[in-house]
Design an enzyme around this catalytic site. Structure first.
Site, PDB file in Angstrom:
ATOM      1  CE  LYS A  10      -8.336  -9.893   9.138  1.00  9.08           C
ATOM      2  NZ  LYS A  10      -7.192 -10.804   9.088  1.00  9.08           N
ATOM      3  NE  ARG A  46       3.227 -12.532   2.498  1.00  8.27           N
ATOM      4  CZ  ARG A  46       2.060 -11.933   2.760  1.00  8.27           C
ATOM      5  NH1 ARG A  46       1.122 -11.910   1.850  1.00  8.27           N
ATOM      6  NH2 ARG A  46       1.839 -11.365   3.915  1.00  8.27           N
ATOM      7  CB  SER A 104      -6.062 -12.511   1.279  1.00 13.18           C
ATOM      8  OG  SER A 104      -5.627 -13.839   1.319  1.00 13.18           O
TER       9      SER A 104
HETATM   10  O1  PNS Z   1      -3.771 -15.240   7.517  1.00 10.98           O
HETATM   11  P1  PNS Z   1      -3.563 -14.467   8.778  1.00 10.98           P
HETATM   12  O2  PNS Z   1      -4.723 -13.544   9.019  1.00 10.98           O
HETATM   13  O3  PNS Z   1      -2.238 -13.782   8.830  1.00 10.98           O
HETATM   14  O4  PNS Z   1      -3.573 -15.560   9.979  1.00 10.98           O
HETATM   15  C1  PNS Z   1      -3.418 -15.161  11.313  1.00 10.98           C
HETATM   16  C2  PNS Z   1      -3.727 -16.336  12.265  1.00 10.98           C
HETATM   17  C3  PNS Z   1      -5.109 -16.912  11.985  1.00 10.98           C
HETATM   18  C4  PNS Z   1      -2.688 -17.411  12.096  1.00 10.98           C
HETATM   19  C5  PNS Z   1      -3.651 -15.771  13.718  1.00 10.98           C
HETATM   20  O5  PNS Z   1      -4.404 -14.601  13.810  1.00 10.98           O
HETATM   21  C6  PNS Z   1      -4.144 -16.747  14.776  1.00 10.98           C
HETATM   22  O6  PNS Z   1      -3.533 -17.771  14.998  1.00 10.98           O
HETATM   23  N1  PNS Z   1      -5.285 -16.425  15.386  1.00 10.98           N
HETATM   24  C7  PNS Z   1      -5.924 -17.263  16.387  1.00 10.98           C
HETATM   25  C8  PNS Z   1      -5.957 -16.571  17.760  1.00 10.98           C
HETATM   26  C9  PNS Z   1      -4.639 -16.753  18.462  1.00 10.98           C
HETATM   27  O7  PNS Z   1      -4.192 -17.834  18.746  1.00 10.98           O
HETATM   28  N2  PNS Z   1      -3.995 -15.605  18.756  1.00 10.98           N
HETATM   29  C10 PNS Z   1      -2.685 -15.576  19.372  1.00 10.98           C
HETATM   30  C11 PNS Z   1      -1.623 -15.722  18.312  1.00 10.98           C
HETATM   31  S1  PNS Z   1      -0.044 -15.497  18.987  1.00 10.98           S
END
Ligand code: PNS
Length: 175
Positions: free
Chosen positions: A43, A105, A143
């Site tokens: 990303k 939210r 963000s």
């Molecule tokens: O702030 P964000 O980008 O909405 O956070 C998303 C986040 C980091 C919580 C999510 O992408 C995540 O937990 N990623 C780690 C990889 C993972 O465990 N993926 C499966 C999630 S069901």
């Protein structure tokens, strides 16, 4: 009784007042809150993970369970900031946490958040997700909007903390 440990995961690129509001709300509810910044090479981010960690540490006054406080304040349990990569549920096991905290939210968040909560529980049945509502004035804040509004010269007063504003200026000045 075992320690109540929660993880508040996210990209935090950058952290804004909605995130900070959530941290302050949930800190008193747990013995230890780990703010976890995802390392995601796939990303494109504005701030490096190290910079995001530095900003968040500066803002939350990281306090370790045994090591006392950086800020000496009494805003709840211990709070620490870490990065993680890979599955969130594996990181939860590493830090011994059972609870994932996520902000909800508008209704638009709901579907994605519910999907993640269900998948995380499927991957690790020990893990529960707790949703928290931010202060109303941050309900539309994200963000991505922070970056877009800043890049177009909009006023972010009251929406992001000063250290973030300063870094946004620096980043966009560099071009
Ligand atoms: O702030 P964000 O980008 O909405 O956070 C998303 C986040 C980091 C919580 C999510 O992408 C995540 O937990 N990623 C780690 C990889 C993972 O465990 N993926 C499966 C999630 S069901």
């Amino acid at each position: 009784m075992s320690e109540r440990i929660a993880v508040y995961p996210g990209s935090f690129d950058p952290i804004h007042n909605g995130h900070l509001d959530l941290i302050e709300r949930c800190r008193p509810m747990y013995d230890r809150l780990v703010v976890a910044v995802l390392r995601n090479e796939a990303k494109r981010a504005l701030f490096s993970v190290d910079e995001r960690l530095e900003i968040i540490r500066e803002l939350v006054g990281e306090r370790h369970p045994a090591g006392g406080s950086r800020d000496g304040g009494d805003s709840g349990g211990a709070c620490e900031v870490q990065s993680f990569s890979g599955l969130l549920v594996d990181f939860m096991d590493e830090v011994g946490a059972r609870v994932v905290v996520r902000g909800l939210r508008a209704v638009t968040d709901f579907e994605y958040e519910l999907q993640m909560a269900m998948m995380n529980r499927r991957l690790n049945p020990r893990v529960e997700t707790v949703f928290m509502a931010p202060k109303e004035e941050y309900n539309y804040l994200s963000s991505s909007l922070v970056k877009e509004v800043f890049s177009l010269g909009g006023d972010l007063t009251g929406l992001v903390p000063d250290p973030v504003l300063a870094r946004l200026r620096r980043h966009f000045a560099k071009g």
